[in-house]
Design an enzyme around this catalytic site. Structure first.
Site, PDB file in Angstrom:
ATOM      1  N   GLU A   1       4.718  18.854  -0.922  1.00 27.33           N
ATOM      2  CA  GLU A   1       4.585  18.297  -2.265  1.00 27.33           C
ATOM      3  C   GLU A   1       3.627  18.897  -2.992  1.00 27.33           C
ATOM      4  OE1 GLU A   1       3.701  14.044  -2.267  1.00 27.33           O
ATOM      5  OE2 GLU A   1       6.012  13.629  -1.918  1.00 27.33           O
TER       6      GLU A   1
ATOM      7  N   HIS B   1       0.138   6.481 -13.537  1.00 30.22           N
ATOM      8  CA  HIS B   1       0.558   6.225 -12.322  1.00 30.22           C
ATOM      9  C   HIS B   1      -0.444   5.695 -11.057  1.00 30.22           C
ATOM     10  CE1 HIS B   1       3.381   6.820  -8.891  1.00 30.22           C
ATOM     11  NE2 HIS B   1       2.607   7.910  -8.468  1.00 30.22           N
TER      12      HIS B   1
ATOM     13  N   ARG C   1      -0.556  17.102 -10.631  1.00 32.94           N
ATOM     14  CA  ARG C   1      -0.039  16.449 -11.456  1.00 32.94           C
ATOM     15  C   ARG C   1      -0.505  16.284 -13.045  1.00 32.94           C
ATOM     16  NH1 ARG C   1       0.978  11.111  -7.858  1.00 32.94           N
ATOM     17  NH2 ARG C   1       2.578  12.125  -6.589  1.00 32.94           N
TER      18      ARG C   1
ATOM     19  N   ARG D   1      -6.030  12.537  -7.601  1.00 36.01           N
ATOM     20  CA  ARG D   1      -5.452  12.198  -6.155  1.00 36.01           C
ATOM     21  C   ARG D   1      -4.645  13.293  -5.754  1.00 36.01           C
ATOM     22  NH1 ARG D   1      -0.581   8.635  -4.218  1.00 36.01           N
ATOM     23  NH2 ARG D   1       0.068   9.165  -6.320  1.00 36.01           N
TER      24      ARG D   1
HETATM   25  C1  LIG Z   1       6.507   4.070  -8.136  1.00 38.35           C
HETATM   26  C2  LIG Z   1       5.382   4.361  -7.374  1.00 38.35           C
HETATM   27  C3  LIG Z   1       5.590   5.399  -6.291  1.00 38.35           C
HETATM   28  C4  LIG Z   1       4.469   5.851  -5.456  1.00 38.35           C
HETATM   29  N1  LIG Z   1       4.844   6.871  -4.525  1.00 38.35           N
HETATM   30  C5  LIG Z   1       3.796   7.125  -3.622  1.00 38.35           C
HETATM   31  C6  LIG Z   1       3.895   8.217  -2.430  1.00 38.35           C
HETATM   32  O1  LIG Z   1       4.984   8.398  -2.467  1.00 38.35           O
HETATM   33  N2  LIG Z   1       2.863   8.114  -1.618  1.00 38.35           N
HETATM   34  C7  LIG Z   1       1.781   7.602  -1.822  1.00 38.35           C
HETATM   35  O2  LIG Z   1       0.802   7.811  -1.145  1.00 38.35           O
HETATM   36  N3  LIG Z   1       1.556   6.678  -2.728  1.00 38.35           N
HETATM   37  C8  LIG Z   1       2.374   6.594  -3.603  1.00 38.35           C
HETATM   38  N4  LIG Z   1       2.185   5.483  -4.943  1.00 38.35           N
HETATM   39  C9  LIG Z   1       1.036   4.939  -4.854  1.00 38.35           C
HETATM   40  C10 LIG Z   1       1.019   3.913  -3.593  1.00 38.35           C
HETATM   41  O3  LIG Z   1       1.923   3.327  -3.734  1.00 38.35           O
HETATM   42  C11 LIG Z   1      -0.258   2.931  -4.140  1.00 38.35           C
HETATM   43  O4  LIG Z   1      -1.491   3.250  -4.482  1.00 38.35           O
HETATM   44  C12 LIG Z   1      -0.264   1.888  -2.991  1.00 38.35           C
HETATM   45  O5  LIG Z   1       0.717   1.308  -2.462  1.00 38.35           O
HETATM   46  C13 LIG Z   1      -1.422   0.887  -3.258  1.00 38.35           C
HETATM   47  O6  LIG Z   1      -1.475  -0.342  -2.166  1.00 38.35           O
HETATM   48  P1  LIG Z   1      -2.224  -1.282  -2.622  1.00 38.35           P
HETATM   49  O7  LIG Z   1      -2.125  -2.131  -1.347  1.00 38.35           O
HETATM   50  O8  LIG Z   1      -3.693  -1.062  -2.691  1.00 38.35           O
HETATM   51  O9  LIG Z   1      -1.268  -2.275  -3.903  1.00 38.35           O
HETATM   52  P2  LIG Z   1      -0.154  -2.845  -3.727  1.00 38.35           P
HETATM   53  O10 LIG Z   1       0.885  -2.252  -3.053  1.00 38.35           O
HETATM   54  O11 LIG Z   1       0.351  -2.612  -5.335  1.00 38.35           O
HETATM   55  O12 LIG Z   1      -0.087  -4.260  -3.536  1.00 38.35           O
HETATM   56  C14 LIG Z   1      -1.064  -5.097  -4.334  1.00 38.35           C
HETATM   57  C15 LIG Z   1      -0.687  -6.729  -4.061  1.00 38.35           C
HETATM   58  O13 LIG Z   1      -2.009  -7.502  -4.649  1.00 38.35           O
HETATM   59  C16 LIG Z   1      -1.075  -8.488  -5.360  1.00 38.35           C
HETATM   60  N5  LIG Z   1      -1.983  -8.982  -6.304  1.00 38.35           N
HETATM   61  C17 LIG Z   1      -2.767  -8.266  -7.103  1.00 38.35           C
HETATM   62  N6  LIG Z   1      -3.454  -9.318  -8.102  1.00 38.35           N
HETATM   63  C18 LIG Z   1      -3.532 -10.177  -7.459  1.00 38.35           C
HETATM   64  C19 LIG Z   1      -4.342 -11.347  -7.679  1.00 38.35           C
HETATM   65  N7  LIG Z   1      -5.016 -11.658  -8.545  1.00 38.35           N
HETATM   66  N8  LIG Z   1      -3.656 -12.639  -6.717  1.00 38.35           N
HETATM   67  C20 LIG Z   1      -2.928 -12.482  -5.725  1.00 38.35           C
HETATM   68  N9  LIG Z   1      -2.432 -11.189  -5.435  1.00 38.35           N
HETATM   69  C21 LIG Z   1      -2.641 -10.297  -6.294  1.00 38.35           C
HETATM   70  C22 LIG Z   1       0.216  -7.991  -5.879  1.00 38.35           C
HETATM   71  O14 LIG Z   1       1.084  -8.963  -6.070  1.00 38.35           O
HETATM   72  C23 LIG Z   1       0.620  -7.126  -4.937  1.00 38.35           C
HETATM   73  O15 LIG Z   1       1.405  -7.640  -3.879  1.00 38.35           O
HETATM   74  C24 LIG Z   1       3.276   5.117  -5.803  1.00 38.35           C
HETATM   75  C25 LIG Z   1       2.928   4.400  -6.802  1.00 38.35           C
HETATM   76  C26 LIG Z   1       4.085   3.939  -7.410  1.00 38.35           C
HETATM   77  C27 LIG Z   1       3.850   2.843  -8.408  1.00 38.35           C
END
Ligand SMILES: Cc1cc2nc3c(=O)[nH]c(=O)nc-3n(C[C@H](O)[C@H](O)[C@H](O)COP(=O)(O)OP(=O)(O)OC[C@H]3O[C@@H](n4cnc5c(N)ncnc54)[C@H](O)[C@@H]3O)c2cc1C
Length: 546
Positions: free
Chosen positions: A103, A330, A265, A365
């Site tokens: 990547e 993003h 990026r 990142r």
């Molecule tokens: C389209 C896309 C593609 C990506 N591709 C990649 C990739 O290939 N590789 C990589 O390393 N990263 C990638 N990323 C980034 C990565 O996916 C995210 O940074 C990472 O998944 C974040 O994980 P998280 O657990 O912090 O949040 P999330 O997975 O977003 O989970 C957050 C959770 O908290 C819940 N929540 C939020 N606020 C509240 C609240 N007030 N009360 C209760 N629940 C709440 C939400 O409903 C959700 O379930 C991508 C992101 C996107 C959007």
């Protein structure tokens, strides 16, 4: 207790002796993690090493990574991948080895994947494991509103929660925020609609120290077609050989960086932005094209089935025509300051995933490092036990119940106001604090957001909710109240996130990584410092040996 998703992995890593509540405001499957396509970075090939992974990460981070955190990430990557494989995550294989792709800005083939739905493979596997664990209670459609701090000790003792038409207070020895990013603060974003910056806003209001909030990564290639979501076309597509072309069919990315479409990026996003400013009649709605035809058709089918499917749904045949794309917000590099054990400055409060600022991403990142960060740092929660067991807060019982009353007209008027804000906040943020920023636009947007914050606080619903004392539960019986209160809470968080990003972007008078100021276009050595925020104070702090 915590909003998830890498909550999912964190919950699995916590000692089974603890009772865990896993709270999510929608369903367990709706998250950015579920949407992750490209993959997860780990130096597992014999041609690679954690040292090279560290160097690439530091390079992308533009001088603001904390070296110790990056080394921790790269060195623990391999064992965490093993742990995912042991839990049942089926990464793609090449023979018996894990398949690895290249990547942007990685010097080696280092990205593990499961076709182009890596996130879904990881989250479904983890969710299955979580549901088997008797010490974990999953509570869906429950919205965390605020932290509950002990007035005597300042320790976090729980949260206030909106659940089943009722606001209540949930006591816990520790709270882990894993609420994800804040892409929804911008009108163009690849993030799901739940990504409203809740964790950052909630933690900030409670006095947590935040860091580097001006740094937002704009993904260069989101599908740009009238009526379609900004579906992300993974970096891996360019890694496998797709070309970025303009309306004239020219590979313009090399005009801006020698690595062309494989430059970091922010550079590719700005290249597209600048190219459209110079060539398009209406740059705000224009697009460039991502041409997948240089990739063999068999490989496209095997590696990118979901992209093929989604494009097909929008009438684009990737085998015979290029995809219309433009940049979108993003990933939010900034977040709640945490140490290697995910501790924040508030005792009893932890943060993991995109809402945290561990120091691994710096100003920008490196692709596929965020899922890895979720896993590596989530695993650290296994060290929590001692700290938790020492706490012996007496359980607090709810003292009273109050009911919210409003005339139907008041309720409806306030809902109209909230819906307008939900549209206008992202719009003003995209225009003023998007890919290219400038003092006057930032200041004007800040003045508007501050006015909206005051208007928001004056709402009857705000006065009622913010007037509740801890231990005072509230009931609502207005029509459709679950959606309306979620809207209220998310707007409150979006307003705070917008305020924090704007103030941070004004504070940093240089350009670096995911923060570009057209009035200060140079990266300045004097600004090789973090931006810290505590309450309404902004200050600089040293970078730990980047
Ligand atoms: C389209 C896309 C593609 C990506 N591709 C990649 C990739 O290939 N590789 C990589 O390393 N990263 C990638 N990323 C980034 C990565 O996916 C995210 O940074 C990472 O998944 C974040 O994980 P998280 O657990 O912090 O949040 P999330 O997975 O977003 O989970 C957050 C959770 O908290 C819940 N929540 C939020 N606020 C509240 C609240 N007030 N009360 C209760 N629940 C709440 C939400 O409903 C959700 O379930 C991508 C992101 C996107 C959007």
């Amino acid at each position: 207790m915590y909003p998830q998703h890498e909550g999912l992995y964190t919950a699995l890593c916590l000692p089974e002796s603890l009772r865990v509540g896993l709270i999510t405001k929608e369903s367990i499957s709706l998250s950015a993690s579920d949407w992750a396509q490209g993959g997860i970075a780990a130096a597992v090939s014999p041609q690679d090493s954690p040292k090279l992974h560290v160097e690439d990460t530091l390079q992308a981070g533009a001088g603001l990574c904390d070296r110790a955190a990056v080394e921790f990430l790269a060195e623990h990557a391999s064992s965490c991948i093993n742990s995912l494989v042991n839990l049942g995550v089926a990464f793609d294989r090449k023979g018996s080895d894990l398949a690895l792709t290249l990547e942007a800005a990685h010097s080696r083939h280092r990205v593990l994947h499961a076709a182009d739905t890596t996130g879904r493979e990881v989250t479904t596997t983890l969710a299955t494991q979580v549901l088997k664990r008797s010490n974990i209670q999953v509570i869906q459609q429950a919205l965390a509103l605020n932290l509950w701090l002990s007035p005597e000790t300042g320790r976090c003792k729980g949260i206030s929660l909106f659940y089943r038409n009722r606001i209540t207070w949930v006591q816990a020895s520790s709270v882990v925020l894993a609420t994800g990013g804040g892409g929804q603060v911008f009108a163009q974003t690849t993030n799901p609609y739940v990504s409203t910056g809740d964790g950052v806003a909630i933690a900030w209001r409670a006095g947590a120290i935040l860091r580097d909030l001006e740094f937002v990564q704009f993904h260069p290639t989101s599908l740009t077609k009238a009526g379609a979501d900004h579906f992300l076309i993974s970096e891996a597509v360019r890694g496998e050989g797709a070309h970025l072309i303009d309306d004239a069919g020219r590979r313009f990315a090399f005009d801006y960086h020698e690595a062309g479409e494989l430059a970091p990026r922010d550079i590719v996003s700005r290249a597209i932005f600048t190219h459209l400013q110079q060539t398009a009649a209406d740059p705000a709605t224009a697009n460039v094209w991502l041409d997948m035809r240089p990739i063999p058709a068999d490989k496209i089918r095997h590696r990118f089935p979901n992209i093929v499917k989604v494009c097909q749904h929008w009438g684009i045949d990737v085998f015979s025509e290029p995809i219309p794309v433009a940049p979108a917000a993003h990933y939010w590099m900034g977040g709640i300051v945490t140490d290697l054990n995910n501790s924040t400055n508030i005792p009893g409060l932890y943060a993991v995933g995109e809402t945290a600022s561990t120091g691994v991403h710096g100003a920008n990142r490196l692709a596929s490092n965020s899922l890895l960060e979720c896993i590596v740092f989530g695993a650290q929660m296994r060290n929590i036990e001692d700290a938790v067991l020492k706490i012996s807060d007496e359980p607090t019982t709810l003292t009273s119940n109050v009911a919210f009353t409003a005339t139907q007209i008041q309720w409806q008027q306030e809902q109209v106001f909230l819906k307008d804000l939900r549209e206008n906040i992202p719009r003003i943020m995209w225009q003023s604090a998007g890919i290219s920023r400038e003092q006057l636009h930032l200041e004007n947007a800040l003045a508007t957001v501050e006015t909206w914050q005051k208007d928001f606080l004056a709402l009857q619903i705000s006065q009622f909710i913010l007037g509740l004392h801890p231990t005072e539960a509230a009931n609502f019986d207005q029509p459709n109240v679950d959606k309306q209160l979620q809207l209220w809470a998310e707007i409150r968080n979006l307003l705070d996130a917008a305020y924090l990003i704007l103030k941070s972007a004004i504070f940093r008078t240089e350009s670096r990584g995911g923060h570009y100021r057209s009035d200060f276009p140079q990266l300045l050595p004097s600004w090789q410092v973090h931006t810290l925020v505590e309450h309404h104070n902004w200050y600089k702090s040293e970078v730990l040996d980047s």
